[in-house]
Scaffold this active site. Sequence first.
Site, PDB file in Angstrom:
ATOM      1  N   CYS A   2       0.901  -1.700   0.118  1.00 10.69           N
ATOM      2  CA  CYS A   2      -0.338   0.191   0.359  1.00 10.69           C
ATOM      3  C   CYS A   2       1.157   1.467   0.560  1.00 10.69           C
ATOM      4  CB  CYS A   2      -1.310  -0.254   1.028  1.00 10.69           C
ATOM      5  SG  CYS A   2      -2.295  -1.625   1.621  1.00 10.69           S
ATOM      6  N   ARG A  27       3.668  -0.928  -4.530  1.00 13.09           N
ATOM      7  CA  ARG A  27       3.061  -1.133  -3.432  1.00 13.09           C
ATOM      8  C   ARG A  27       1.810  -2.202  -3.491  1.00 13.09           C
ATOM      9  NH1 ARG A  27       5.276   1.751   0.976  1.00 13.09           N
ATOM     10  NH2 ARG A  27       6.785   1.909   1.148  1.00 13.09           N
ATOM     11  N   TRP A  74      -2.320  -2.875  -1.937  1.00 10.30           N
ATOM     12  CA  TRP A  74      -2.367  -4.056  -1.701  1.00 10.30           C
ATOM     13  C   TRP A  74      -3.169  -4.342  -0.738  1.00 10.30           C
ATOM     14  CZ3 TRP A  74      -0.663  -7.942   1.091  1.00 10.30           C
ATOM     15  CH2 TRP A  74       0.255  -9.293   0.597  1.00 10.30           C
ATOM     16  N   ASN A  98      -1.799   2.365   5.470  1.00 11.92           N
ATOM     17  CA  ASN A  98      -0.736   1.162   5.077  1.00 11.92           C
ATOM     18  C   ASN A  98      -0.319   0.428   6.127  1.00 11.92           C
ATOM     19  OD1 ASN A  98       3.080   1.231   3.922  1.00 11.92           O
ATOM     20  ND2 ASN A  98       1.295  -0.392   3.817  1.00 11.92           N
ATOM     21  N   GLY A  99       0.381  -0.455   6.130  1.00  6.47           N
ATOM     22  CA  GLY A  99       0.108  -1.654   7.424  1.00  6.47           C
ATOM     23  C   GLY A  99      -1.337  -2.147   7.664  1.00  6.47           C
ATOM     24  N   GLU A 478      16.140 -18.963  -7.100  1.00  6.61           N
ATOM     25  CA  GLU A 478      16.295 -17.783  -7.740  1.00  6.61           C
ATOM     26  C   GLU A 478      15.119 -18.151  -9.333  1.00  6.61           C
ATOM     27  OE1 GLU A 478      15.159 -15.180  -7.198  1.00  6.61           O
ATOM     28  OE2 GLU A 478      16.057 -13.249  -8.103  1.00  6.61           O
ATOM     29  N   LYS A 482      11.496 -16.195 -10.003  1.00  4.42           N
ATOM     30  CA  LYS A 482      11.603 -15.338 -11.324  1.00  4.42           C
ATOM     31  C   LYS A 482      10.467 -15.963 -12.126  1.00  4.42           C
ATOM     32  CE  LYS A 482      13.191 -12.829  -9.859  1.00  4.42           C
ATOM     33  NZ  LYS A 482      13.294 -12.147  -9.102  1.00  4.42           N
ATOM     34  N   GLU A 485       6.850 -16.056 -10.462  1.00  4.45           N
ATOM     35  CA  GLU A 485       6.509 -14.954 -10.213  1.00  4.45           C
ATOM     36  C   GLU A 485       6.229 -13.966 -11.099  1.00  4.45           C
ATOM     37  OE1 GLU A 485       8.466 -12.248  -7.109  1.00  4.45           O
ATOM     38  OE2 GLU A 485      10.072 -12.727  -8.333  1.00  4.45           O
ATOM     39  N   HIS A 501      16.295 -37.600  -4.581  1.00  3.68           N
ATOM     40  CA  HIS A 501      15.442 -37.735  -3.223  1.00  3.68           C
ATOM     41  C   HIS A 501      14.468 -37.361  -3.364  1.00  3.68           C
ATOM     42  CE1 HIS A 501      19.711 -39.266  -1.592  1.00  3.68           C
ATOM     43  NE2 HIS A 501      20.073 -37.895  -2.079  1.00  3.68           N
ATOM     44  N   LYS A 601       5.519  -4.926  -4.394  1.00  4.84           N
ATOM     45  CA  LYS A 601       7.430  -5.152  -4.023  1.00  4.84           C
ATOM     46  C   LYS A 601       7.901  -4.980  -2.972  1.00  4.84           C
ATOM     47  CE  LYS A 601      11.188  -3.631  -6.558  1.00  4.84           C
ATOM     48  NZ  LYS A 601      11.142  -5.214  -6.739  1.00  4.84           N
TER      49      LYS A 601
HETATM   50  C1  G6P Z   1       8.354  -8.717  -2.262  1.00  5.74           C
HETATM   51  C2  G6P Z   1       9.121  -8.105  -3.650  1.00  5.74           C
HETATM   52  C3  G6P Z   1      10.354  -9.354  -3.779  1.00  5.74           C
HETATM   53  C4  G6P Z   1      11.559  -9.120  -3.125  1.00  5.74           C
HETATM   54  C5  G6P Z   1      11.223  -9.133  -1.292  1.00  5.74           C
HETATM   55  C6  G6P Z   1      11.841  -9.312  -0.464  1.00  5.74           C
HETATM   56  O1  G6P Z   1       7.998 -10.371  -1.940  1.00  5.74           O
HETATM   57  O2  G6P Z   1       8.452  -9.241  -5.071  1.00  5.74           O
HETATM   58  O3  G6P Z   1      11.179  -8.796  -5.578  1.00  5.74           O
HETATM   59  O4  G6P Z   1      13.058 -10.279  -3.635  1.00  5.74           O
HETATM   60  O5  G6P Z   1      10.553  -8.443  -1.122  1.00  5.74           O
HETATM   61  O6  G6P Z   1      12.460  -7.551  -0.422  1.00  5.74           O
HETATM   62  P1  G6P Z   1      13.434  -6.348  -0.485  1.00  5.74           P
HETATM   63  O7  G6P Z   1      12.848  -5.398  -0.216  1.00  5.74           O
HETATM   64  O8  G6P Z   1      13.741  -6.737   1.508  1.00  5.74           O
HETATM   65  O9  G6P Z   1      14.420  -6.602  -0.619  1.00  5.74           O
END
Ligand code: G6P
Length: 606
Positions: A2, A27, A74, A98-99, A478, A482, A485, A501, A601
């Site tokens: 948010c 956000r 969000w 926000n929160g 990773e 990627k 997501e 395993h 994000k």
């Molecule tokens: C969210 C984002 C990711 C990020 C993660 C941690 O899930 O979508 O891309 O890696 O938060 O965020 P930070 O800002 O702490 O690296």
Amino acid sequence: MCGIVGVLGDHEVAPILVEALKRLEYRGYDSAGIATVNAGRLDRRRAVGKLVNLSDLLVHDPLAGKSGIGHTRWATHGAPSIANAHPHRARRVAVVHNGIIENFRALRDELVAQGAGFESDTDTETVAHLAQVFLDQGLAPREAAERTLERLEGAFALLFLFEGEDDLMIAARKGSPLAVGHGEGEMFVGSDAIALAPLTHRITYLEEGDRAIVTRAGAQFFDDQGRPVNREIRTIEIDATRVEKGGYKHFMAKEIAEQPSVMGDALRHYISESGEIVLPGGGIDFTRVSRLTMVACGTAYLACMTAKYWIEQLAGLPVDVDIASEFRYREPPIPEGTLAVFVSQSGETADTLAALRYCADKAQRIVSVVNVPESSIARESDLALPILAGAEISVASTKGFTCQLAVLALVALEAARQRGTLDAPTLARHIEDLRSMPGRLNAALATEPRTEAIARLLSEATDVLFLGRGAMYPLALEGALKLKEISYIHAEGYASGELKHGPIALVDNTVPVIVLAPHDRLFDKTVSNMQEVMARGGKVLLVTDARGAAEAGEGVWQCLAMPEVPELFAPILYALPAQMLAYHTAVAKGTDVDQPRNLAKSVTVE
Ligand code: G6P
């Protein structure tokens, strides 16, 4: 999560609020809304989905006024809907939040019993009704807001706007970031300085527990006990070009392409011309460190996992890596000599911040690796190491990840230097190798047309596996993260040796298996695991270098050859094909690359 914004301006405020919200859309984008006070009258407009829907609504149904607040959501409590969109209002007050208000159920019951009519399923609406109760008791807006805040539990950045008050906003921060921007006869509030960048560079960050009474004449700050406090005005320079797409179709494409240049900036910042590593603020005394605890979320967590290989191997220091949301409630012991390191692109991730505070309470020295230098995590650290990636807008982190890796590699090398675990020539060679990475990343980017062609094939899959061994294992995780997501294809990453395993049961000729395998000392082992996949009819995409392709490329479904890279830093380079594959797969599938569904994000709630 948010984004919130507020403006006391000298022009019509609706377009300014919408522009600022655009910069906060990373956000959350479940709904958006604004409220203004116009000739004393409070009114609002809200729309579900992306901000563009609110902009469209405002064309047909404009909102006048020079004072206003705005929100991009969000969803936490209540589905994305108009009723649940912020600003929430009671009769004479509107709020954006926000929160999470954790005691909202009890408050809501109490307010309903007093006759309040709720329209939404949100926690936030309780804040508006509570403030209205105090206004009805005859309290002035400032007292009403103060009394409201006293009742709230949980985490919040809140902004109040009142009917009849054209020159007043009240802001409060507990757990979620908030910045006040100072203009000439205008004042601004935003979740971050990026939102306010075109409006002002003069920023005051609210400290934990702070409230701000904002009028056009300026802001007065108070701590959580209501005592007046001085808060510094800083001049924040934000390069506006880094917040534009710059001709690219998506921010993600731009941010992938920027990696050679931003990593060059980061390396120049930390490596002197004579080739010495210079950490700011007196650096870290690694001779007094006996182990590291690294804590983060998401992609940043995977950067920590990669760094574990480097720090253990180069500096002989044991490293624990933890997911912040687990670490914070596990209450782990922190033995003497532990260095606590927190990695976060945004510097605002709620769980990482809480983990940091847990360690700070235990009198630990706190080191963070962050992208946003003014963020809460940076400001609450004893030493913050900026990664200098520039604003990262795409929800999926790309340049943030590789710049985190570059800085963490430098930390590993500096630890090794101080502890004498690397001789001087080897150390100098590693530093030179690291300095050569921007050029190598450029060469990796040149493989994009081939990656794009393979991605078109990948976009047909419903499940994908990623395999890697050693420091390529976190990268396999990773790569899978990627891909899932942004393309919504189910993907898992595994350590190559772990395949037999369990995960090998998933292999058939419909599941592409992406093997990340530079021709390093573990190559033969990884290739054996790859053979096990092929023997079961699996389709392998081998991502390797020219030597690897020559030795093992025959018979695989697809082979993608990367430029040569020193073994130690291969994870930095191999991040690029993983990112490009995910990006082009998502583009082929037509998903919303920069703003994938359900994600945000900056995750400022638990
Ligand atoms: C969210 C984002 C990711 C990020 C993660 C941690 O899930 O979508 O891309 O890696 O938060 O965020 P930070 O800002 O702490 O690296």
